[in-house]
Design an enzyme around this catalytic site. Sequence first.
Site, PDB file in Angstrom:
ATOM      1  N   GLY A  13      25.000  39.511  47.778  1.00 42.29           N
ATOM      2  CA  GLY A  13      26.234  40.290  47.759  1.00 42.29           C
ATOM      3  C   GLY A  13      26.219  41.181  46.528  1.00 42.29           C
ATOM      4  N   LEU A  44      31.578  43.312  53.851  1.00 48.31           N
ATOM      5  CA  LEU A  44      32.807  43.455  54.658  1.00 48.31           C
ATOM      6  C   LEU A  44      33.926  44.143  53.901  1.00 48.31           C
ATOM      7  CD1 LEU A  44      32.890  39.816  56.099  1.00 48.31           C
ATOM      8  CD2 LEU A  44      32.183  41.885  57.316  1.00 48.31           C
ATOM      9  N   GLN A  46      36.591  46.393  52.325  1.00 48.35           N
ATOM     10  CA  GLN A  46      37.119  47.636  52.894  1.00 48.35           C
ATOM     11  C   GLN A  46      37.749  48.521  51.822  1.00 48.35           C
ATOM     12  OE1 GLN A  46      39.960  46.404  55.846  1.00 48.35           O
ATOM     13  NE2 GLN A  46      38.410  45.640  57.254  1.00 48.35           N
ATOM     14  N   GLY A  47      38.786  47.975  51.184  1.00 46.18           N
ATOM     15  CA  GLY A  47      39.699  48.763  50.352  1.00 46.18           C
ATOM     16  C   GLY A  47      39.049  49.522  49.224  1.00 46.18           C
ATOM     17  N   GLU A 111      46.887  49.812  45.839  1.00 46.91           N
ATOM     18  CA  GLU A 111      47.068  48.655  46.718  1.00 46.91           C
ATOM     19  C   GLU A 111      48.106  47.745  46.093  1.00 46.91           C
ATOM     20  OE1 GLU A 111      43.024  47.962  49.081  1.00 46.91           O
ATOM     21  OE2 GLU A 111      42.791  47.446  46.998  1.00 46.91           O
ATOM     22  N   ASP A 204      28.249  26.040  49.473  1.00 45.26           N
ATOM     23  CA  ASP A 204      27.095  25.147  49.217  1.00 45.26           C
ATOM     24  C   ASP A 204      26.869  24.919  47.719  1.00 45.26           C
ATOM     25  OD1 ASP A 204      26.918  25.776  51.900  1.00 45.26           O
ATOM     26  OD2 ASP A 204      25.070  26.935  51.728  1.00 45.26           O
ATOM     27  N   HIS A 225      44.997  36.090  52.560  1.00 45.03           N
ATOM     28  CA  HIS A 225      45.355  37.512  52.670  1.00 45.03           C
ATOM     29  C   HIS A 225      46.491  37.627  53.669  1.00 45.03           C
ATOM     30  CE1 HIS A 225      45.148  41.805  53.262  1.00 45.03           C
ATOM     31  NE2 HIS A 225      44.280  41.892  52.263  1.00 45.03           N
ATOM     32  N   ARG A 266      49.618  39.827  46.748  1.00 41.36           N
ATOM     33  CA  ARG A 266      49.247  39.155  47.996  1.00 41.36           C
ATOM     34  C   ARG A 266      49.963  37.846  48.271  1.00 41.36           C
ATOM     35  NH1 ARG A 266      42.815  40.269  48.000  1.00 41.36           N
ATOM     36  NH2 ARG A 266      43.135  42.392  48.692  1.00 41.36           N
ATOM     37  N   HIS A 327      41.114  34.087  52.440  1.00 47.17           N
ATOM     38  CA  HIS A 327      40.448  35.346  52.143  1.00 47.17           C
ATOM     39  C   HIS A 327      39.550  35.283  50.919  1.00 47.17           C
ATOM     40  CE1 HIS A 327      39.828  39.630  52.063  1.00 47.17           C
ATOM     41  NE2 HIS A 327      40.376  39.747  50.863  1.00 47.17           N
ATOM     42  N   GLU A 351      32.096  35.704  43.326  1.00 47.37           N
ATOM     43  CA  GLU A 351      33.174  34.844  43.840  1.00 47.37           C
ATOM     44  C   GLU A 351      32.911  33.355  43.640  1.00 47.37           C
ATOM     45  OE1 GLU A 351      34.625  36.100  47.678  1.00 47.37           O
ATOM     46  OE2 GLU A 351      35.822  34.287  47.911  1.00 47.37           O
ATOM     47  N   ARG A 362      44.374  36.686  43.018  1.00 46.10           N
ATOM     48  CA  ARG A 362      43.577  37.869  42.666  1.00 46.10           C
ATOM     49  C   ARG A 362      44.303  39.153  43.020  1.00 46.10           C
ATOM     50  NH1 ARG A 362      39.888  41.174  45.611  1.00 46.10           N
ATOM     51  NH2 ARG A 362      39.847  39.822  47.435  1.00 46.10           N
ATOM     52  N   LEU A 368      35.228  42.875  43.639  1.00 46.09           N
ATOM     53  CA  LEU A 368      33.960  43.612  43.522  1.00 46.09           C
ATOM     54  C   LEU A 368      33.744  43.982  42.062  1.00 46.09           C
ATOM     55  CD1 LEU A 368      34.295  45.906  46.691  1.00 46.09           C
ATOM     56  CD2 LEU A 368      32.856  43.884  46.447  1.00 46.09           C
TER      57      LEU A 368
HETATM   58  C1  LIG Z   1      36.999  41.316  54.878  1.00 40.46           C
HETATM   59  C2  LIG Z   1      36.978  41.360  53.379  1.00 40.46           C
HETATM   60  C3  LIG Z   1      37.387  42.504  52.704  1.00 40.46           C
HETATM   61  C4  LIG Z   1      37.364  42.546  51.305  1.00 40.46           C
HETATM   62  N1  LIG Z   1      37.725  43.713  50.674  1.00 40.46           N
HETATM   63  C5  LIG Z   1      37.596  43.761  49.311  1.00 40.46           C
HETATM   64  C6  LIG Z   1      37.837  44.981  48.613  1.00 40.46           C
HETATM   65  O1  LIG Z   1      38.126  46.010  49.218  1.00 40.46           O
HETATM   66  N2  LIG Z   1      37.712  44.978  47.262  1.00 40.46           N
HETATM   67  C7  LIG Z   1      37.374  43.853  46.552  1.00 40.46           C
HETATM   68  O2  LIG Z   1      37.275  43.913  45.327  1.00 40.46           O
HETATM   69  N3  LIG Z   1      37.126  42.700  47.200  1.00 40.46           N
HETATM   70  C8  LIG Z   1      37.215  42.630  48.544  1.00 40.46           C
HETATM   71  N4  LIG Z   1      36.943  41.459  49.180  1.00 40.46           N
HETATM   72  C9  LIG Z   1      36.421  40.331  48.398  1.00 40.46           C
HETATM   73  C10 LIG Z   1      34.983  40.637  48.024  1.00 40.46           C
HETATM   74  O3  LIG Z   1      34.350  41.291  49.102  1.00 40.46           O
HETATM   75  C11 LIG Z   1      34.196  39.379  47.685  1.00 40.46           C
HETATM   76  O4  LIG Z   1      34.916  38.545  46.841  1.00 40.46           O
HETATM   77  C12 LIG Z   1      32.911  39.784  46.973  1.00 40.46           C
HETATM   78  O5  LIG Z   1      32.217  40.689  47.775  1.00 40.46           O
HETATM   79  C13 LIG Z   1      32.061  38.575  46.665  1.00 40.46           C
HETATM   80  O6  LIG Z   1      30.805  39.040  46.281  1.00 40.46           O
HETATM   81  P1  LIG Z   1      29.670  37.997  45.951  1.00 40.46           P
HETATM   82  O7  LIG Z   1      28.464  38.801  45.642  1.00 40.46           O
HETATM   83  O8  LIG Z   1      30.160  37.028  44.955  1.00 40.46           O
HETATM   84  O9  LIG Z   1      29.480  37.168  47.327  1.00 40.46           O
HETATM   85  P2  LIG Z   1      29.074  37.677  48.769  1.00 40.46           P
HETATM   86  O10 LIG Z   1      29.104  39.126  48.878  1.00 40.46           O
HETATM   87  O11 LIG Z   1      29.866  36.915  49.764  1.00 40.46           O
HETATM   88  O12 LIG Z   1      27.545  37.216  48.887  1.00 40.46           O
HETATM   89  C14 LIG Z   1      27.203  35.861  48.934  1.00 40.46           C
HETATM   90  C15 LIG Z   1      25.700  35.746  49.122  1.00 40.46           C
HETATM   91  O13 LIG Z   1      25.309  34.395  48.879  1.00 40.46           O
HETATM   92  C16 LIG Z   1      24.398  33.973  49.874  1.00 40.46           C
HETATM   93  N5  LIG Z   1      24.475  32.512  49.996  1.00 40.46           N
HETATM   94  C17 LIG Z   1      25.573  31.734  50.147  1.00 40.46           C
HETATM   95  N6  LIG Z   1      25.221  30.442  50.185  1.00 40.46           N
HETATM   96  C18 LIG Z   1      23.876  30.405  50.057  1.00 40.46           C
HETATM   97  C19 LIG Z   1      22.919  29.365  50.038  1.00 40.46           C
HETATM   98  N7  LIG Z   1      23.252  28.075  50.128  1.00 40.46           N
HETATM   99  N8  LIG Z   1      21.598  29.693  49.914  1.00 40.46           N
HETATM  100  C20 LIG Z   1      21.219  31.002  49.835  1.00 40.46           C
HETATM  101  N9  LIG Z   1      22.089  32.029  49.820  1.00 40.46           N
HETATM  102  C21 LIG Z   1      23.399  31.726  49.933  1.00 40.46           C
HETATM  103  C22 LIG Z   1      24.842  34.703  51.115  1.00 40.46           C
HETATM  104  O14 LIG Z   1      23.779  34.736  52.046  1.00 40.46           O
HETATM  105  C23 LIG Z   1      25.196  36.074  50.524  1.00 40.46           C
HETATM  106  O15 LIG Z   1      24.013  36.828  50.420  1.00 40.46           O
HETATM  107  C24 LIG Z   1      36.959  41.406  50.576  1.00 40.46           C
HETATM  108  C25 LIG Z   1      36.557  40.247  51.254  1.00 40.46           C
HETATM  109  C26 LIG Z   1      36.557  40.223  52.633  1.00 40.46           C
HETATM  110  C27 LIG Z   1      36.118  38.972  53.335  1.00 40.46           C
END
Ligand SMILES: Cc1cc2nc3c(=O)[nH]c(=O)nc-3n(C[C@H](O)[C@H](O)[C@H](O)COP(=O)(O)OP(=O)(O)OC[C@H]3O[C@@H](n4cnc5c(N)ncnc54)[C@H](O)[C@@H]3O)c2cc1C
Length: 427
Positions: A13, A44, A46-47, A111, A204, A225, A266, A327, A351, A362, A368
């Site tokens: 991510g 995923l 959006q905003g 927002e 996990d 959300h 929220r 969410h 996250e 939040r 992000l």
């Molecule tokens: C629909 C939606 C809309 C959103 N819109 C916004 C927005 O507009 N602005 C904003 O700031 N936030 C938004 N958020 C929140 C934000 O998208 C997330 O909090 C953020 O993207 C998290 O990023 P991350 O890199 O921590 O995790 P993620 O992007 O969820 O990535 C997690 C990664 O970990 C990997 N992973 C998980 N478990 C394992 C495992 N056991 N072994 C190997 N790999 C693993 C997954 O495969 C993935 O690659 C939104 C969330 C959602 C669901």
Amino acid sequence: MKLISDVLIVGTGIAGLFTALNLSENLNITIVTKSTLTDSNSYLAQGGISTAYDVNDIEDFVKDTLHAGNFKNNPSIVYMVAKESRDVIDTLINFEVKFDSLNGQLLYTKEGGHSKNRILHHKDYTGKHVIDTLITKLKSRKNIKILKNSTLVDLIVKENKCLGGTFIKNNKLIDIYSKYTVLATGGIGGLFKNSTNARILTGDALSISLRYGIKLKDIEYIQFHPTALYNKTSERMFLISESLRGEGAILKNIYGQRFVNELLPRDKVANKIWNELKEKNCKFVYLDISHLDKNYIRNRFPLIYNTCLEYGIDITKDPIPVRPAQHYYMGGIEVDEFSRTSMDNLFAVGEVSCTGLHGNNRLASNSLLEGLVFGKRCSDYINKNISSQKIEVLKVDKNIDEIILENKNLFRNTLRKHRSDINDELI
Ligand SMILES: Cc1cc2nc3c(=O)[nH]c(=O)nc-3n(C[C@H](O)[C@H](O)[C@H](O)COP(=O)(O)OP(=O)(O)OC[C@H]3O[C@@H](n4cnc5c(N)ncnc54)[C@H](O)[C@@H]3O)c2cc1C
């Protein structure tokens, strides 16, 4: 199988990718994902991404974040993130992320909970655009090895020092040894019946942390959300972004009456909707943006417009049935300002971590940003300190079946203990 890497990053991510791209190109890096490169919450989003509009906005941005978080945030972390927000946005722009702009000027939206327009976006699919851009960059780096469809099931640990991680790919075990390991495994929505999250995200790394006594923080802070598209059949609930309300959408009950200030944070809006559902004994309320110009709606929210159409809802004419859904997870692995966990040589970013930025709620578009600021800080720390580290290989016999079973239940059961009120929402 055994692999060796200077840095191991788990998760592709925004947090994992940005950490990888800010690490020195002299380091040998392995980045692993449980599924495909794009199956993540980041994709995923959006905003958009919030940022202090300019230096004069830092103070207001801090106030808004503290206010939304009900003052349970860590104020010095909030200030640090607001102050560093502009730099990470500039880095994204250097990486060729294209935020919406007009005549060369960036366009900022608003927002819920923000006192001013400070959110940068790429139409209503900011996450997809940012992640696609970062993946292109990642693939151009010769020093980064990508491992897909591989699930982290365990850490390799010696006396509270992380030596790497154990993964399962196609039923085979892979041990990856590293000088530093970064967990960027995202949220917990896959544990909930109704969630906007990618279904693969099942916490996990949180179960693994519990097994090793790695400190978690604010376990009970889960965000619902207010506006997920109500649908009886879809597995993952489609999010109707806060930015619709930011741009004028109105919430109405099933009798067409407005019942809440749509721009409250929220948790407040979600609580009002839960009350409305209970009082009126109904399954959804309506979000209505049909009073705005139709072309504007289609152009500003193409993803939401087209997805709702697939469900038979034309948002330029019809109100959208919505309800709250799990969410975001504000709790997680406790980290310091460099994303260091309580285990040596182990970091948590994004996250999965609990930095103290969000308090118990939040602020929209701050997630992000958190992944970016802490990804940068974590990589800066690693770049500076890695020369003093060595790879250590350790032979450990593991009962993987037992470990997998424990991973499946440990964090979920811990959540149940901390939040008996949401028992029915958990799978
Ligand atoms: C629909 C939606 C809309 C959103 N819109 C916004 C927005 O507009 N602005 C904003 O700031 N936030 C938004 N958020 C929140 C934000 O998208 C997330 O909090 C953020 O993207 C998290 O990023 P991350 O890199 O921590 O995790 P993620 O992007 O969820 O990535 C997690 C990664 O970990 C990997 N992973 C998980 N478990 C394992 C495992 N056991 N072994 C190997 N790999 C693993 C997954 O495969 C993935 O690659 C939104 C969330 C959602 C669901």
